[in-house]
Enzyme design. Structure first.
Site, PDB file in Angstrom:
ATOM      1  N   PHE A 136      -4.284  29.072  48.644  1.00 44.28           N
ATOM      2  CA  PHE A 136      -2.923  28.608  48.743  1.00 44.28           C
ATOM      3  C   PHE A 136      -2.137  29.115  49.821  1.00 44.28           C
ATOM      4  CE2 PHE A 136       1.721  28.086  47.352  1.00 44.28           C
ATOM      5  CZ  PHE A 136       1.534  26.877  46.960  1.00 44.28           C
ATOM      6  N   ASP A 221      -3.507  35.289  55.436  1.00 48.03           N
ATOM      7  CA  ASP A 221      -2.036  34.891  54.694  1.00 48.03           C
ATOM      8  C   ASP A 221      -1.680  36.034  53.730  1.00 48.03           C
ATOM      9  OD1 ASP A 221      -0.342  34.041  52.960  1.00 48.03           O
ATOM     10  OD2 ASP A 221      -1.154  32.005  52.606  1.00 48.03           O
ATOM     11  N   LYS A 250       7.430  36.520  50.629  1.00 42.12           N
ATOM     12  CA  LYS A 250       7.555  36.903  49.373  1.00 42.12           C
ATOM     13  C   LYS A 250       8.334  38.424  49.453  1.00 42.12           C
ATOM     14  CE  LYS A 250       4.312  34.430  46.917  1.00 42.12           C
ATOM     15  NZ  LYS A 250       4.866  33.681  45.741  1.00 42.12           N
TER      16      LYS A 250
HETATM   17  C1  LIG Z   1      -0.757  33.322  49.485  1.00 43.44           C
HETATM   18  C2  LIG Z   1       0.414  32.388  49.516  1.00 43.44           C
HETATM   19  N1  LIG Z   1       0.681  31.801  50.741  1.00 43.44           N
HETATM   20  C3  LIG Z   1       1.909  31.023  50.779  1.00 43.44           C
HETATM   21  C4  LIG Z   1       2.636  30.832  49.771  1.00 43.44           C
HETATM   22  C5  LIG Z   1       3.755  29.792  49.979  1.00 43.44           C
HETATM   23  O1  LIG Z   1       5.303  30.690  50.111  1.00 43.44           O
HETATM   24  P1  LIG Z   1       6.634  30.158  50.092  1.00 43.44           P
HETATM   25  O2  LIG Z   1       6.494  29.569  48.419  1.00 43.44           O
HETATM   26  O3  LIG Z   1       7.597  31.363  50.096  1.00 43.44           O
HETATM   27  O4  LIG Z   1       6.672  28.921  51.010  1.00 43.44           O
HETATM   28  C6  LIG Z   1       2.580  31.394  48.400  1.00 43.44           C
HETATM   29  C7  LIG Z   1       3.359  31.236  47.416  1.00 43.44           C
HETATM   30  O5  LIG Z   1       2.580  31.311  46.260  1.00 43.44           O
HETATM   31  C8  LIG Z   1       1.305  32.302  48.500  1.00 43.44           C
HETATM   32  O6  LIG Z   1       0.851  32.972  47.341  1.00 43.44           O
END
Ligand SMILES: Cc1ncc(COP(=O)(O)O)c(C=O)c1O
Length: 400
Positions: A136, A221, A250
């Site tokens: 994700f 990520d 986050k």
């Molecule tokens: C690993 C990862 N990348 C990206 C995101 C997306 O972040 P945002 O919701 O701040 O765009 C998330 C959100 O849960 C995530 O867990």
């Protein structure tokens, strides 16, 4: 004006279906709703509130900056942004930082940078991005396409091309997919939303080696794993594998929206003036708060405290499991913990989330069968014990 959960349905786009209660106040790892009911927060806004609610260092930073300067755009730079970038580069492999407002935007910048780097250095043919099933990376159309859950990217018309997926922890599948056409591999160094799945050490080292072999960039990520969540500032620092680009968000802002993309000077060069940008990226309020979060989180006290809390959490979850036999696996790293439900309860993680909320504890899910815990990195032991006592009541209700 009095607003209720019913008002939500009248005025909001229905892409979310929030809980029945509306939280109005938070302090540390406790939250209160409109009726004054109290909850122990094991969710932390989906791994965001790394210092709990209304931490004094964050409140001070925000108040102080709020009285000085709110916004100027990137036509000008600002002191908090430069200071934060200096702290991030001093503490990591990176030499350069790009600020965004969310995880998706940090990842979007990472993907665009990787494509631009490959195009400049190797030619337009080198455009393949390989990512992992169940991964994700956010909800922009590029990041959601690179994410490995087609249900999130289907139904919006043609997707960005050149994106392939293989199974996490399957090095042979990755190798079969990669070639000189591969521009980048994007991965979470521990899959969060996909079910709290750790990488095998050999796998993650192998991913780095394949990226080196094919001259491809490795993008980590760390939106969920970063900023102390797994017990080091970033998860890569415990894995012995260094990415070329890293996305953070986050916990970086502890609840104030901010994202960052970190990379080396040589790669960063390819985002020349005008190639990418954001009105709010590097906003002084966000950067001042993130700086305050950094100063608290990047300390031995907090990072070793994460490991101690992990042990407490996992041992208490094991005890619950001995009493109720509801989990088949308790896993994760630091305070990114997943408890996979046993076959009898498969697909019912959301029932546990709902029952928990009824008993006064906020938990998360990671897919249909995993209950996820991502509390504050500094949650007091008493709150862990109280929250888990409430969670036990929720379990007892479901088990009957
Ligand atoms: C690993 C990862 N990348 C990206 C995101 C997306 O972040 P945002 O919701 O701040 O765009 C998330 C959100 O849960 C995530 O867990």
């Amino acid at each position: 004006m009095k607003v209720t959960r019913a008002t939500f349905n009248d005025v909001m786009v229905p892409n979310y279906n929030p809980a029945k209660m509306i939280p109005v106040k938070g302090e540390g790892s406790r939250v209160w709703d409109q009726d004054g009911t109290e909850y122990v927060d094991f969710a932390g806004g989906i791994a965001v509130n790394c210092l709990g609610h209304c931490h004094p260092a964050m409140v001070n930073a925000l108040t102080e900056q709020g009285n000085k300067l709110w916004h100027l755009s990137n036509v000008f730079t600002n002191e908090p942004a430069i200071r934060l970038a200096k702290k991030l580069t001093d503490a990591t492999f990176a030499d350069r930082v790009y600020f965004a407002n969310s995880g998706a935007e940090a990842n979007e910048a990472a993907l665009k940078l990787a494509r631009r780097w490959a195009m400049d250095k190797h030619g337009a043919h080198k455009d393949q991005i390989v990512a992992f099933n169940k991964g994700f990376h956010g909800r922009t159309f590029f990041t959601v396409t690179v994410g490995g859950q087609p249900a999130y990217s289907d139904g919006f018309g043609p997707k960005p091309g050149g994106v392939e997926h293989v199974d996490y922890n399957d090095l042979a599948a990755l190798e079969a997919q990669m070639s000189d056409k591969t521009c980048a591999v994007m991965m979470e160094p521990l899959q969060g939303e996909g079910g709290v799945i750790s990488p095998d050490l050999e796998f993650i080292k192998g991913v780095r080696a394949l990226c080196d072999k094919y001259n491809a960039l490795l993008i980590f990520d760390e939106v969920q794993t970063g900023f102390g969540r797994t017990g080091s500032l970033y998860a890569y620092q415990q894995l012995g594998v260094t990415p070329d680009i890293l996305a953070s968000a986050k916990s970086l802002g502890g609840g104030f929206p901010i994202g960052a993309m970190l990379t080396t000077a040589a790669i960063a060069e390819h985002l020349k003036p005008g190639t990418h940008g954001s009105t709010y990226g590097g906003n002084p309020l966000a950067c001042a708060v993130a700086e305050a979060v950094f100063d608290v989180v990047n300390t031995d006290e907090v990072l070793t405290g994460v490991k101690a809390r992990e042990e407490l959490f996992k041992s208490k979850l094991e005890e619950l499991n001995q009493r109720y036999g509801i989990f088949k696996d308790i896993r994760g790293k630091g305070l990114l913990i997943g408890a996979e439900l046993s076959d009898d309860y498969a697909g019912k993680a959301r029932d546990f989330l709902n029952a928990g909320a009824e008993e006064g504890v906020m938990v998360l899910v990671a897919g249909p069968s995993v209950v996820r815990f991502t509390p504050s990195l500094i949650i007091p032991e008493a709150d862990v014990l109280e929250g888990l006592a409430r969670f036990e009541k929720a379990i007892a209700k479901i088990v009957g």
